[in-house]
Write a protein that holds these residues in place. Structure first.
Motif, mmCIF file in Angstrom:
data_model
loop_
_atom_site.group_PDB
_atom_site.id
_atom_site.type_symbol
_atom_site.label_atom_id
_atom_site.label_comp_id
_atom_site.label_asym_id
_atom_site.label_seq_id
_atom_site.Cartn_x
_atom_site.Cartn_y
_atom_site.Cartn_z
ATOM 1 N N ARG A 151 -10.990 -2.872 -19.711
ATOM 2 C CA ARG A 151 -10.449 -2.093 -18.587
ATOM 3 C C ARG A 151 -9.074 -2.615 -18.181
ATOM 4 N NH1 ARG A 151 -14.589 0.694 -15.978
ATOM 5 N NH2 ARG A 151 -12.903 2.169 -15.572
ATOM 6 N N THR A 152 -8.396 -1.839 -17.373
ATOM 7 C CA THR A 152 -7.044 -2.207 -16.931
ATOM 8 C C THR A 152 -7.053 -3.489 -16.114
ATOM 9 O OG1 THR A 152 -5.063 -1.404 -15.808
ATOM 10 C CG2 THR A 152 -7.159 -0.896 -14.756
ATOM 11 N N ARG A 153 -5.900 -4.164 -16.035
ATOM 12 C CA ARG A 153 -5.786 -5.347 -15.189
ATOM 13 C C ARG A 153 -5.089 -5.030 -13.867
ATOM 14 N NH1 ARG A 153 -9.298 -8.681 -18.141
ATOM 15 N NH2 ARG A 153 -8.775 -10.324 -16.667
ATOM 16 N N CYS A 154 -4.967 -3.766 -13.523
ATOM 17 C CA CYS A 154 -4.390 -3.394 -12.217
ATOM 18 C C CYS A 154 -5.155 -4.148 -11.124
ATOM 19 C CB CYS A 154 -4.516 -1.885 -11.999
ATOM 20 S SG CYS A 154 -3.964 -1.387 -10.349
ATOM 21 N N TYR A 155 -4.412 -4.810 -10.235
ATOM 22 C CA TYR A 155 -5.045 -5.687 -9.237
ATOM 23 C C TYR A 155 -6.040 -4.926 -8.357
ATOM 24 C CZ TYR A 155 -0.764 -8.231 -10.421
ATOM 25 O OH TYR A 155 0.265 -8.832 -11.085
ATOM 26 N N TYR A 156 -5.725 -3.698 -8.007
ATOM 27 C CA TYR A 156 -6.567 -2.941 -7.077
ATOM 28 C C TYR A 156 -7.875 -2.515 -7.738
ATOM 29 C CZ TYR A 156 -2.161 -2.929 -4.633
ATOM 30 O OH TYR A 156 -1.001 -3.332 -4.032
ATOM 31 N N PHE A 157 -7.809 -2.256 -9.040
ATOM 32 C CA PHE A 157 -9.028 -1.900 -9.760
ATOM 33 C C PHE A 157 -10.048 -3.029 -9.667
ATOM 34 C CE2 PHE A 157 -11.433 -2.054 -13.787
ATOM 35 C CZ PHE A 157 -12.135 -0.869 -13.663
ATOM 36 N N TYR A 158 -9.565 -4.269 -9.690
ATOM 37 C CA TYR A 158 -10.437 -5.443 -9.656
ATOM 38 C C TYR A 158 -10.917 -5.792 -8.250
ATOM 39 C CZ TYR A 158 -10.875 -7.630 -14.244
ATOM 40 O OH TYR A 158 -11.273 -7.942 -15.509
ATOM 41 N N PRO A 189 -8.987 0.771 -2.033
ATOM 42 C CA PRO A 189 -9.234 2.030 -2.736
ATOM 43 C C PRO A 189 -8.715 1.936 -4.170
ATOM 44 C CG PRO A 189 -7.879 2.353 -0.750
ATOM 45 C CD PRO A 189 -7.941 0.892 -1.006
ATOM 46 N N CYS A 190 -9.178 2.802 -5.025
ATOM 47 C CA CYS A 190 -8.672 2.888 -6.406
ATOM 48 C C CYS A 190 -9.317 4.099 -7.057
ATOM 49 C CB CYS A 190 -9.011 1.624 -7.188
ATOM 50 S SG CYS A 190 -8.802 1.793 -8.968
ATOM 51 N N ASN A 191 -8.490 5.056 -7.456
ATOM 52 C CA ASN A 191 -9.013 6.282 -8.074
ATOM 53 C C ASN A 191 -9.777 6.033 -9.364
ATOM 54 O OD1 ASN A 191 -8.128 8.176 -6.192
ATOM 55 N ND2 ASN A 191 -6.073 8.261 -7.109
ATOM 56 N N LYS A 192 -9.410 4.991 -10.057
ATOM 57 C CA LYS A 192 -10.083 4.702 -11.323
ATOM 58 C C LYS A 192 -11.485 4.163 -11.064
ATOM 59 C CE LYS A 192 -7.734 2.898 -14.842
ATOM 60 N NZ LYS A 192 -7.996 3.971 -15.819
ATOM 61 N N ARG A 193 -11.592 3.282 -10.084
ATOM 62 C CA ARG A 193 -12.894 2.681 -9.770
ATOM 63 C C ARG A 193 -13.736 3.623 -8.945
ATOM 64 N NH1 ARG A 193 -12.948 -0.149 -5.610
ATOM 65 N NH2 ARG A 193 -10.862 -1.007 -5.853
ATOM 66 N N SER A 233 -10.474 8.071 -4.054
ATOM 67 C CA SER A 233 -10.226 7.137 -2.948
ATOM 68 C C SER A 233 -8.737 6.836 -2.762
ATOM 69 C CB SER A 233 -11.011 5.834 -3.157
ATOM 70 O OG SER A 233 -10.612 5.185 -4.343
ATOM 71 N N GLY A 234 -7.914 7.135 -3.771
ATOM 72 C CA GLY A 234 -6.475 6.899 -3.633
ATOM 73 C C GLY A 234 -5.969 5.871 -4.626
ATOM 74 N N CYS A 235 -4.641 5.778 -4.716
ATOM 75 C CA CYS A 235 -4.034 4.816 -5.638
ATOM 76 C C CYS A 235 -3.039 3.945 -4.889
ATOM 77 C CB CYS A 235 -3.321 5.522 -6.785
ATOM 78 S SG CYS A 235 -2.409 4.352 -7.818
ATOM 79 N N PRO A 236 -3.491 2.782 -4.398
ATOM 80 C CA PRO A 236 -2.571 1.908 -3.663
ATOM 81 C C PRO A 236 -1.471 1.320 -4.536
ATOM 82 C CG PRO A 236 -4.771 0.905 -3.832
ATOM 83 C CD PRO A 236 -4.881 2.263 -4.414
ATOM 84 N N ALA A 237 -1.646 1.321 -5.839
ATOM 85 C CA ALA A 237 -0.644 0.682 -6.709
ATOM 86 C C ALA A 237 0.685 1.426 -6.686
ATOM 87 C CB ALA A 237 -1.168 0.598 -8.141
ATOM 88 N N ILE A 238 0.646 2.734 -6.486
ATOM 89 C CA ILE A 238 1.878 3.522 -6.580
ATOM 90 C C ILE A 238 2.921 3.005 -5.590
ATOM 91 C CG2 ILE A 238 2.856 5.821 -6.152
ATOM 92 C CD1 ILE A 238 0.375 6.983 -7.534
ATOM 93 N N ALA A 284 0.056 11.145 -10.651
ATOM 94 C CA ALA A 284 0.041 10.910 -9.206
ATOM 95 C C ALA A 284 -1.274 10.259 -8.776
ATOM 96 C CB ALA A 284 0.230 12.228 -8.454
ATOM 97 N N GLN A 285 -2.259 10.229 -9.683
ATOM 98 C CA GLN A 285 -3.563 9.624 -9.346
ATOM 99 C C GLN A 285 -3.676 8.179 -9.797
ATOM 100 O OE1 GLN A 285 -3.721 13.120 -9.840
ATOM 101 N NE2 GLN A 285 -4.144 13.024 -7.663
ATOM 102 N N CYS A 286 -2.933 7.806 -10.841
ATOM 103 C CA CYS A 286 -3.099 6.457 -11.408
ATOM 104 C C CYS A 286 -1.907 6.112 -12.292
ATOM 105 C CB CYS A 286 -4.395 6.394 -12.218
ATOM 106 S SG CYS A 286 -4.712 4.803 -13.037
ATOM 107 N N ILE A 287 -1.426 4.869 -12.155
ATOM 108 C CA ILE A 287 -0.295 4.422 -12.979
ATOM 109 C C ILE A 287 -0.665 3.163 -13.776
ATOM 110 C CG2 ILE A 287 1.407 5.457 -11.420
ATOM 111 C CD1 ILE A 287 1.997 2.625 -10.337
ATOM 112 N N ALA A 288 -1.967 2.980 -14.004
ATOM 113 C CA ALA A 288 -2.438 1.759 -14.672
ATOM 114 C C ALA A 288 -2.073 1.759 -16.160
ATOM 115 C CB ALA A 288 -3.948 1.634 -14.524
ATOM 116 N N THR A 289 -2.128 0.567 -16.766
ATOM 117 C CA THR A 289 -1.916 0.443 -18.210
ATOM 118 C C THR A 289 -3.215 0.042 -18.898
ATOM 119 O OG1 THR A 289 -1.372 -1.906 -18.058
ATOM 120 C CG2 THR A 289 0.464 -0.352 -17.934
HETATM 121 S S1 SF4 Z 1 -3.039 2.435 -10.753
HETATM 122 FE FE1 SF4 Z 1 -4.078 3.139 -8.878
HETATM 123 S S2 SF4 Z 1 -5.865 4.316 -9.557
HETATM 124 FE FE2 SF4 Z 1 -5.044 3.252 -11.336
HETATM 125 S S3 SF4 Z 1 -6.267 1.401 -11.480
HETATM 126 FE FE3 SF4 Z 1 -4.489 0.845 -10.226
HETATM 127 S S4 SF4 Z 1 -5.020 1.305 -8.073
HETATM 128 FE FE4 SF4 Z 1 -6.576 2.214 -9.403
#
Ligand code: SF4
Ligand SMILES: Cc1cc2nc3c(=O)[nH]c(=O)nc-3n(C[C@H](O)[C@H](O)[C@H](O)COP(=O)(O)OP(=O)(O)OC[C@H]3O[C@@H](n4cnc5c(N)ncnc54)[C@H](O)[C@@H]3O)c2cc1C
Ligand code: FES
Ligand code: FES
Lengths: 172, 342
Positions: free
Chosen positions: B117-124, B129-133, B137-142, B156-161
Motif C-alpha cells: 500500500r501507499t506510504r502517504c502519511y494520512y493513509f497510515y 480522514p483519507c479517501n483511500k482508507r 472522508s476526504g484527502c488531507p494530503a492535497i 481530486a480524491q487522492c494524490i498518493a503514489t
Molecule cells: S493522498 Fe489523500 S486519499 Fe490518497 S492516501 Fe493520501 S490522504 Fe488518503
C-alpha cells in the motif's frame, strides 16, 4: 504455556513448535503475537530489542532459519517448525563469544548498546548471504540497522574484523 | 491490532476457497512486511489471515518461449540475487536491491511487493480522514504534508503514489502478472495491473477480490546490456523513492533502436509513456535526444506545496538514467544495487 493475551476473545490460540537457540519449544500463541513479543514477553529472551515495531530500525533482527529478518513483522504462528537464533544463542552458554560479538567489544562498536544485538545478528546474517566484500557493501547491506548513537564507523570496522572468522564458522 | 483468526492454506485451490469463504473478511499473508505493519496501525482489519507461505509458488523457472517466471512467493532477496535475473534483467535486480533493507527483502515476496500500500502519511494514521482508507472522508494530503505524494495522474480524491521500486522495473520490462481465482487463471499485463486513483482511490489494481497472484512472468528482453535503475531519496539507503527511473536502451552502435522508461515515486502506478519512448527511436544516445523525452514524460504534471520539486527532479533523473544506460550496464559501478558513476 498459555500465551494468549487477557482480552483474547475467540479466535483461538494455536500451537507451534519453534527451535529457539537450539532448544525445541512447544508454544501456544495467539495469531497476532509477533515473534519479537514472543521472545521478549513470554520467553524472557530480552536481548532482542524493540525499537520501532514497524520494520524501520532493525533492533529486532534475529536469524530465522539462518536468514536475518525483522522479528517485529513476523507472526509467530506462521513460523511453525522454524529455527530461531537470537543474540543469546549466537555462542553456546559458557563458551567464548561469537567472533562478531568479540569484534564489537574490541572495536568499541556501540555506545548505549540498544541497537547492538540487532546489529550483530544482522552482520552474521549478511556474511552468510555472501554479498558483502568491501566497506561500502557493508554500509549498504547493513542500512537496515539504525544506530541512534551513530557508532557506524566502529560498527563497520568490527564487521570487517570479524568477517573471516564468521565465514569460517559458517562453513563448518 | 484487532484480533483475527489464522489459517494456513495447503494449496492454491484451498487458499482461494478459504478467501471466498471469508466473505470479504479474509486477507492473504505472504512476507507480512506490509500487512503486519498495517495490522498494527489498525489500517488493515481482517477477520481472518490466510497464510499462503506453504503454497508451491517459490520457484524461479525458465518459460517455454524464452522468458523467466518469478513465483509469487519467491522473496525479493532471492529474486534480486538470482543469477538469471541478474544476467537477463539487471534493471529488476537493481530496483529490488534499492528498496527497503536486507532484512525486509529476505521476508518480502514478489506477490506482496505488487500489492504493497501507499506510504502517504494520512493513509497510515487512522486519526485522520483519507479517501483511500475510508472512501468519502476526504484527502488531507492535497493541502497537507504531500512530499511523498504524486505529481502525475493524480485526482481530486487522492494524490498518493505506489511506493514499490520493483514494480517500476517490472513496468519497463512489460512483465505479466499471473493470477488464479474462483473463475480460473488469467494473465494481467503490468500496465493494466495498477490503476490511477480517479474517483475510487480505495481500488488500487485490477485484481478481483478473491484472486491470488501466482507468478510474475518476464518476457525476453533486449535491454540487459543497457539497463539502469536510478533512485533519488532523502537518505542514501533504506528510504522510499522521491523519484526513481528504470531505463533500458536497445542500441545499434550509437543509434537507439528502442527504449523502455518507467518512473516511480510520482504516481499511483509505475508511470510509462510509450509515445515518449518512441521519440528516441533512430536518435543518437545523447543528452540532446534525452531532454525532450523527459519533458514529454512530465507533460501535464501537477505539483503540490511540498512536492512540486519532483517535476524538475524527475526530468533530471530521466536524463541521468538514460545517460547511464547508454554507457552500458557493466560500466555502472554497482554496490549491491546502488548506482553510481564509476
Ligand atoms: S493522498 Fe489523500 S486519499 Fe490518497 S492516501 Fe493520501 S490522504 Fe488518503
Ligand atoms: C521500513 C520499510 C521500508 C520499505 N522500503 C521500501 C522501499 O524502499 N522500496 C520498496 O519497493 N518497498 C519498500 N518496502 C515495502 C516492501 O517492499 C513491501 O512491504 C513488501 O514487498 C511486501 O511484500 P510481503 O510479501 O511482505 O507482503 P505482505 O505484507 O504479506 O502482503 C502485502 C499485501 O499483498 C497481499 N498478498 C501478498 N501476496 C499475495 C498473493 N500472492 N496474492 C494475492 N495477494 C497477496 C496481502 O494480502 C497484503 O494485502 C518497505 C517496507 C518497510 C516496512
Ligand atoms: S523493532 Fe523491528 S525494525 Fe524496529
Ligand atoms: S549504540 Fe546506541 S543505538 Fe547504537
Amino acid at each position: 504455556m498459555n500465551l494468549a493475551t487477557a482480552n483474547a476473545s475467540p479466535p483461538a490460540t494455536q500451537f507451534v513448535t519453534l527451535t529457539i537457540n537450539g532448544q525445541q519449544r512447544h508454544l501456544e500463541v495467539a495469531p497476532w503475537t509477533t515473534l519479537l513479543d514472543l521472545l521478549r514477553e513470554y520467553l524472557d529472551l530480552t536481548g532482542t530489542k524493540k525499537g520501532c515495531d514497524h520494520g524501520q530500525c532493525g533492533a529486532c533482527t534475529v536469524l530465522l532459519d539462518s536468514k536475518r529478518v525483522n522479528s517485529c513483522l513476523v507472526l509467530a504462528v506462521a513460523k511453525d517448525g522454524s529455527q530461531v537464533t537470537t543474540i543469546e544463542g549466537l555462542a553456546a552458554p559458557g563458551s567464548e563469544l561469537h567472533p562478531m560479538q568479540q569484534a564489537f567489544v574490541d572495536c568499541d562498536a556501540f555506545q548505549c548498546g540498544y541497537c547492538t544485538p540487532g546489529q550483530i545478528c544482522s552482520a552474521v546474517g549478511m556474511i552468510r548471504e555472501g554479498h558483502a566484500e568491501t566497506a561500502d557493501d557493508i554500509r549498504e547491506l547493513m542500512s537496515g540497522n539504525l544506530c541512534r548513537c551513530g557508532a557506524y564507523p566502529n560498527i563497520v570496522a568490527a564487521i570487517e574484523k570479524a568477517m573471516d572468522a564468521t565465514r569460517a564458522r559458517l562453513s563448518v | 491490532m484487532i484480533n483475527f483468526a489464522y489459517t494456513r492454506a495447503t494449496g492454491i485451490a484451498d487458499a482461494i476457497k478459504e478467501k471466498v469463504e471469508a466473505n470479504g473478511g479474509g486477507q492473504f499473508l505472504a512476507g507480512g512486511t506490509n500487512l503486519v505493519d498495517l495490522l498494527k496501525e489498525n489500517v488493515a482489519r481482517p477477520a481472518r489471515l490466510i497464510d499462503i507461505n506453504r503454497l508451491p509458488l517459490a520457484a524461479v523457472e525458465p518459460m517455454s518461449g524464452g522468458g523467466l517466471r518469478l513465483g509469487a512467493l519467491v522473496t525479493n532477496a532471492d529474486t534480486a540475487y538470482h543469477p538469471e535475473v541478474q544476467r537477463r534483467y539487471p534493471m529488476l535486480s537493481r530496483a529490488i536491491l534499492a528498496g527497503a533493507s536486507a532484512q525486509l527483502r529476505n521476508m518480502a515476496t514478489n506477490g506482496g511487493n505488487l500489492l504493497q500500500r501507499t506510504r502517504c502519511y494520512y493513509f497510515y494514521d487512522v486519526a485522520t480522514p483519507c479517501n483511500k482508507r475510508q472512501p468519502g472522508s476526504g484527502c488531507p494530503a492535497i493541502r497537507g504534508q504531500n512530499r511523498v505524494c504524486g505529481v502525475l495522474g493524480t485526482s481530486a480524491q487522492c494524490i498518493a503514489t505506489h511506493p514499490s521500486d520493483m514494480c517500476v522495473a517490472l513496468a519497463a520490462l512489460e512483465a505479466v502478472v499471473r493470477v488464479s481465482g474462483p473463475q480460473g487463471e488469467r494473465s494481467i499485463p503490468i500496465a493494466e495491473f495498477h490503476t490511477l486513483p480517479s474517483n475510487t482511490p480505495h481500488i488500487e489494481n485490477t485484481l478481483s477480490p478473491d484472486e491470488l497472484i501466482t507468478s510474475i512472468d518476464l518476457p525476453e528482453s533486449p535491454y540487459a546490456a543497457h539497463s539502469v535503475y536510478t533512485k533519488v531519496r532523502d537518505r542514501a539507503s533504506y528510504a522510499f523513492a522521491l523519484v526513481s527511473v528504470a531505463a533500458g536502451l536497445e542500441l545499434d552502435g550509437d543509434t537507439i533502436k528502442s527504449t523502455r522508461l518507467a518512473l516511480g515515486g510520482v504516481a499511483h502506478k509505475p508511470w510509462r509513456l510509450p509515445a515518449a519512448e518512441a521519440l528516441l527511436t533512430g536518435k543518437p544516445a545523447t543528452k540532446e535526444s534525452f531532454l525532450p523525452v523527459a519533458e514529454a514524460l512530465f507533460a501535464g504534471a501537477q505539483g503540490y506545496e511540498h512536492n512540486a520539486f519532483k517535476i524538475e527532479l524527475g526530468k533530471r533523473a530521466v536524463v541521468r538514467a538514460l545517460t547511464l544506460a547508454a554507457k552500458g550496464t557493466a560500466a555502472i559501478h554497482d554496490v549491491n544495487g546502488q548506482t553510481a558513476d564509476a
